[in-house]
Motif scaffolding. Structure first.
Motif, PDB file in Angstrom:
ATOM      1  N   ALA A 420       0.833  -1.205   0.000  1.00  0.00           N
ATOM      2  CA  ALA A 420       0.000   0.000   0.000  1.00  0.00           C
ATOM      3  C   ALA A 420       0.868   1.257   0.000  1.00  0.00           C
ATOM      4  O   ALA A 420       0.547   2.248  -0.668  1.00  0.00           O
ATOM      5  CB  ALA A 420      -0.932  -0.005   1.216  1.00  0.00           C
ATOM      6  N   PHE A 421       1.961   1.214   0.738  1.00  0.00           N
ATOM      7  CA  PHE A 421       2.873   2.357   0.748  1.00  0.00           C
ATOM      8  C   PHE A 421       3.489   2.563  -0.631  1.00  0.00           C
ATOM      9  O   PHE A 421       3.600   3.700  -1.115  1.00  0.00           O
ATOM     10  CB  PHE A 421       3.967   2.117   1.788  1.00  0.00           C
ATOM     11  CG  PHE A 421       5.060   3.153   1.779  1.00  0.00           C
ATOM     12  CD1 PHE A 421       4.895   4.368   2.427  1.00  0.00           C
ATOM     13  CD2 PHE A 421       6.254   2.910   1.110  1.00  0.00           C
ATOM     14  CE1 PHE A 421       5.898   5.322   2.409  1.00  0.00           C
ATOM     15  CE2 PHE A 421       7.259   3.853   1.087  1.00  0.00           C
ATOM     16  CZ  PHE A 421       7.082   5.058   1.738  1.00  0.00           C
ATOM     17  N   ALA A 422       3.906   1.470  -1.290  1.00  0.00           N
ATOM     18  CA  ALA A 422       4.511   1.583  -2.618  1.00  0.00           C
ATOM     19  C   ALA A 422       3.524   2.165  -3.628  1.00  0.00           C
ATOM     20  O   ALA A 422       3.901   2.936  -4.525  1.00  0.00           O
ATOM     21  CB  ALA A 422       5.008   0.217  -3.080  1.00  0.00           C
ATOM     22  N   LYS A 423       2.248   1.804  -3.497  1.00  0.00           N
ATOM     23  CA  LYS A 423       1.238   2.355  -4.406  1.00  0.00           C
ATOM     24  C   LYS A 423       1.019   3.845  -4.162  1.00  0.00           C
ATOM     25  O   LYS A 423       0.844   4.622  -5.113  1.00  0.00           O
ATOM     26  CB  LYS A 423      -0.090   1.615  -4.214  1.00  0.00           C
ATOM     27  CG  LYS A 423      -0.090   0.173  -4.678  1.00  0.00           C
ATOM     28  CD  LYS A 423      -1.453  -0.463  -4.427  1.00  0.00           C
ATOM     29  CE  LYS A 423      -1.497  -1.918  -4.888  1.00  0.00           C
ATOM     30  NZ  LYS A 423      -2.818  -2.549  -4.621  1.00  0.00           N
ATOM     31  N   ALA A 424       1.045   4.259  -2.894  1.00  0.00           N
ATOM     32  CA  ALA A 424       0.753   5.659  -2.561  1.00  0.00           C
ATOM     33  C   ALA A 424       1.933   6.580  -2.828  1.00  0.00           C
ATOM     34  O   ALA A 424       1.762   7.725  -3.252  1.00  0.00           O
ATOM     35  CB  ALA A 424       0.332   5.758  -1.092  1.00  0.00           C
ATOM     36  N   ALA A 425       3.151   6.103  -2.561  1.00  0.00           N
ATOM     37  CA  ALA A 425       4.350   6.942  -2.723  1.00  0.00           C
ATOM     38  C   ALA A 425       4.819   6.860  -4.167  1.00  0.00           C
ATOM     39  O   ALA A 425       5.720   6.077  -4.515  1.00  0.00           O
ATOM     40  CB  ALA A 425       5.446   6.495  -1.755  1.00  0.00           C
ATOM     41  N   GLY A 426       4.242   7.673  -5.007  1.00  0.00           N
ATOM     42  CA  GLY A 426       4.546   7.608  -6.430  1.00  0.00           C
ATOM     43  C   GLY A 426       5.910   8.106  -6.814  1.00  0.00           C
ATOM     44  O   GLY A 426       6.400   7.811  -7.911  1.00  0.00           O
TER      45      GLY A 426
END
Length: 670
Positions: A420-426
């Protein structure tokens, strides 16, 4: 002369007229007795000198010396010495003079208070004539040229740096620095590390620096218990140009001196406080309010620092603070909420050992109102038990410009939170995970798939949850942005995981697989063959099951780009690998084949390689390398700057001495 020796025995005593008209003429033969008109052989020299009794009417003359003057008079003399070299020479006369000179402030020196040129920059050579005048007290004023030099000396900002460690840290040395640096550009940086147990640094030494070095910009005090607020307050009163203050293990310094620094040093940009038990919230409040240029703050292990201090600091200086490190402090969720709301200028944030912060604190910080952490680029969270999947996802959403994220020794984050962090931190470019045992193989691949196409570096270390599970991987879009992959000491990582990574990471340039015991030649061969850009750095340290097949493939396919190759502990690597390296690697600079199975034949292949120009070669623990390789090592030594032949029993001590003597430009470890 013969009559002198006509007496019959040692006990005879002769009286009468002295033989010599003057006692000086008797020389070493006879000595004059003070109470008898007689002569006898000289006895042993007396151990105690008898006092000289002055004769009647004879006055003893004492030599006149400047030392008879009291300190007040000497002070007035010293302040009229305008030349820095002359002051330094006077300081070398005695400790008393040195300590007196160290009490002089620069504005108390007579030459600075004398004639000030109206336009010193436009002063011509004709105006620099000697003009000596005497005042009412008979004191000689300085020349116009000397006034100009003093004026320029007062303008010096200071570019010299001094560091005192351990026994060298004394008040006398600080006094000498205060007197001597003024004539050579001024002291700009002072670091005192440790303390002399006999004659340690005290407030007197720090006062000398304050009075003699107003140009001081950076001050570091480490492990000094004898310095108190008195010395640091003097720094605040005199050194108004101070920009950086570093206090570590200074138990006697309190809020009083730090508040004085904040009020008197508006140029302060960097503040580090570590293990100072008497510094708390009041000083942080003063620093935030009085230092408009503050950029960096690091606080570690200060029990009196709490939410009030952090809140005051960020609420007043949040618009200028760019880098903050908080470690082992008694903070709650309130502090993270304040950081998330007021940290509008933060670019780097490190949170370490904050045990009292819960999941709510990280969630609130990530969802801060207003601008929040919009400029945050680097975030490091270490040993914080309150961080969870929910908090990590909130940080990814609340920090749109985050490029580097490091998560270490955190128990609760799992695959769901990281993906989820990887998806949000573009904008994420670098991700480091260490001692995060709930991260599995699925989480690793999920990060690569959903990283947003900008991730360049991925590092996993000591993540015990990663298991080498074989499963069919669906068609996933590769992570073409990834350049560096570090997977260290993850014992469950093996050939199956390498096979999937070879499909997801075709653009790798740097590879580090330290301590992966489960990977073999077959698994690494898939990754090597899939790399399209050409490997530059390869670290296979401790990969005990790798052999010549994988190493030869690396040399043949990436020899034109490979610069560093580490095969330390690869027990199946033999001379075949060195022959492939010699034939195909043209730009290799560093090679480590320690604890491998290479022999003298492999060294022959390296020495005969025309295109190879090694700079660092490590053969440590290679038992089959002998003295026969000495001429070959000398041949390689034309380009070597580092050679490691430790624990090579086949190379004798005389051979080592020969190498050290002839390879004088190379550092030889033996």
């Amino acid at each position: 002369m013969s009559k002198i020796f006509e007496f019959s025995g040692h006990n005879e005593f002769f009286t009468g007229v002295p033989m010599y008209p003057s006692s000086k003429d008797s020389g070493p033969f006879l000595a004059l007795h003070p109470h008898a008109n007689a002569y006898f052989p000289p006895c042993k020299r007396a151990r105690v000198s008898t006092p000289v009794v002055a004769c009647e009417g004879l006055e003893l003359k004492k030599k006149t010396t400047i030392e008879v003057l009291p300190d007040e008079c000497l002070f007035e003399v010293f302040r009229r010495i305008h030349d820095g070299k002359e002051r330094s020479a006077c300081a070398c006369t005695s400790k008393r003079w040195l300590m007196l000179l160290s009490t002089l402030r620069r504005d108390e020196i007579f030459s600075i208070k004398s004639i000030q040129p109206s336009e010193p920059k436009e002063m011509s050579d004709s105006s620099m004539k000697v003009d000596i005048k005497s005042d009412k007290n008979g004191l000689v004023q300085s020349t116009v040229a000397e006034s100009k030099a003093a004026y320029q000396d007062a303008k010096v900002e200071g570019y010299l740096s001094r560091c005192l460690d351990g026994k060298k840290a004394t008040d006398v040395r600080l006094a000498a620095i205060a007197v001597g640096t003024g004539n050579h550009g001024g002291l700009g940086k002072l670091s005192i590390r440790g303390n002399n147990s006999i004659r340690g640094v005290t407030d007197s030494g720090l006062k000398a620096i304050a009075r003699g070095c107003p140009s001081l910009k950076a001050l570091s005090l480490w492990n000094i218990s004898s310095i108190t607020d008195e010395g640091l307050c003097e720094i605040a009163n005199e050194c108004h140009l101070l920009e950086k203050l570093d206090l570590c293990h200074c138990p006697s310094i309190t809020d009083k001196s730090l508040m004085a620094i904040a009020k008197s040093c508006p140029n302060l940009t960097s503040l580090t406080i570590e293990s100072c038990s008497k510094i708390g919230n009041e000083s942080l409040k003063a620093v935030g309010a009085c230092c408009p240029n503050l950029k960096f703050v690091a606080l570690k292990n200060c029990p009196l620092v709490g939410d009030q201090g952090i809140g005051s600091l960020f609420s007043t200086a949040g618009e200028v603070l760019t880098k903050v490190k908080l470690q082992t402090l008694n903070l709650s969720d309130m502090s993270l909420a304040v950081i998330g709301h007021y940290g509008v200028a933060l670019t780097d944030l490190a949170l370490t050992g904050l045990k009292n912060i819960t999941e709510r604190g990280f969630w609130v910080m990530g969802n801060g109102k207003g601008k929040g952490l919009q400029k945050l680029r680097c975030l490091s969270i270490i040993d914080c038990s309150g961080v969870s999947d929910l908090g990590i996802e909130a940080m990814g959403k609340g920090c749109p410009n985050l490029k580097q994220f490091s998560l270490r020794s955190c128990t609760f984050p799992s695959d769901n939170g990281l993906v989820a962090f990887a998806k949000a931190a573009g904008s994420l470019e670098s991700l480091q995970l260490e001692n995060c045992h709930r991260i599995t193989q699925a989480g690793l691949f999920g990060i690569l798939v959903h990283c947003g196409g900008k991730l360049k570096t991925l590092a996993l270390e000591n993540c015990m949850g990663i298991k080498d599970l074989a499963f069919e991987c669906p068609l996933l879009s590769p992570c073409n942005s990834l350049r560096s992959l570090w997977i260290r000491n993850c014992p469950g990582f093996g050939d199956a995981s390498l096979g999937i990574l070879s499909k997801l990471c075709p653009k790798l340039v740097h590879v580090d697989f330290t301590g992966l015991h489960c990977i073999t030649d077959d698994g690494l061969l898939n990754l090597v063959q899939s790399c399209e850009e050409g490997l530059v750095k390869v670290n296979l340290n401790g990969c005990v099951n790798l052999g010549d097949i994988a190493v030869s493939a690396i040399a043949k396919q990436h020899g034109e780009t490979l610069e560093k190759l580490n095969l330390d502990g690869c027990g199946y690597v033999t001379d075949v690998s060195l022959e492939a390296i010699a034939d195909h690697c043209s730009v290799l600079c560093e090679l480590d084949v320690s604890k491998s199975r290479i022999t003298n034949s492999g060294i022959v292949a390296l020495a005969n390689a025309v295109q190879l120009s090694l700079q660092i070669l490590s053969l440590s623990g290679c038992a089959m390398v002998s003295n026969k390789t000495l001429p070959l090592l000398l041949k390689l030594g034309t380009s070597l700057v580092g050679l490691n032949i430790q624990n090579c029993p086949g190379i004798s001590s005389s051979g080592v001495d020969s190498l050290v003597e002839k390879l004088w430009r190379c550092d030889v470890l033996s």
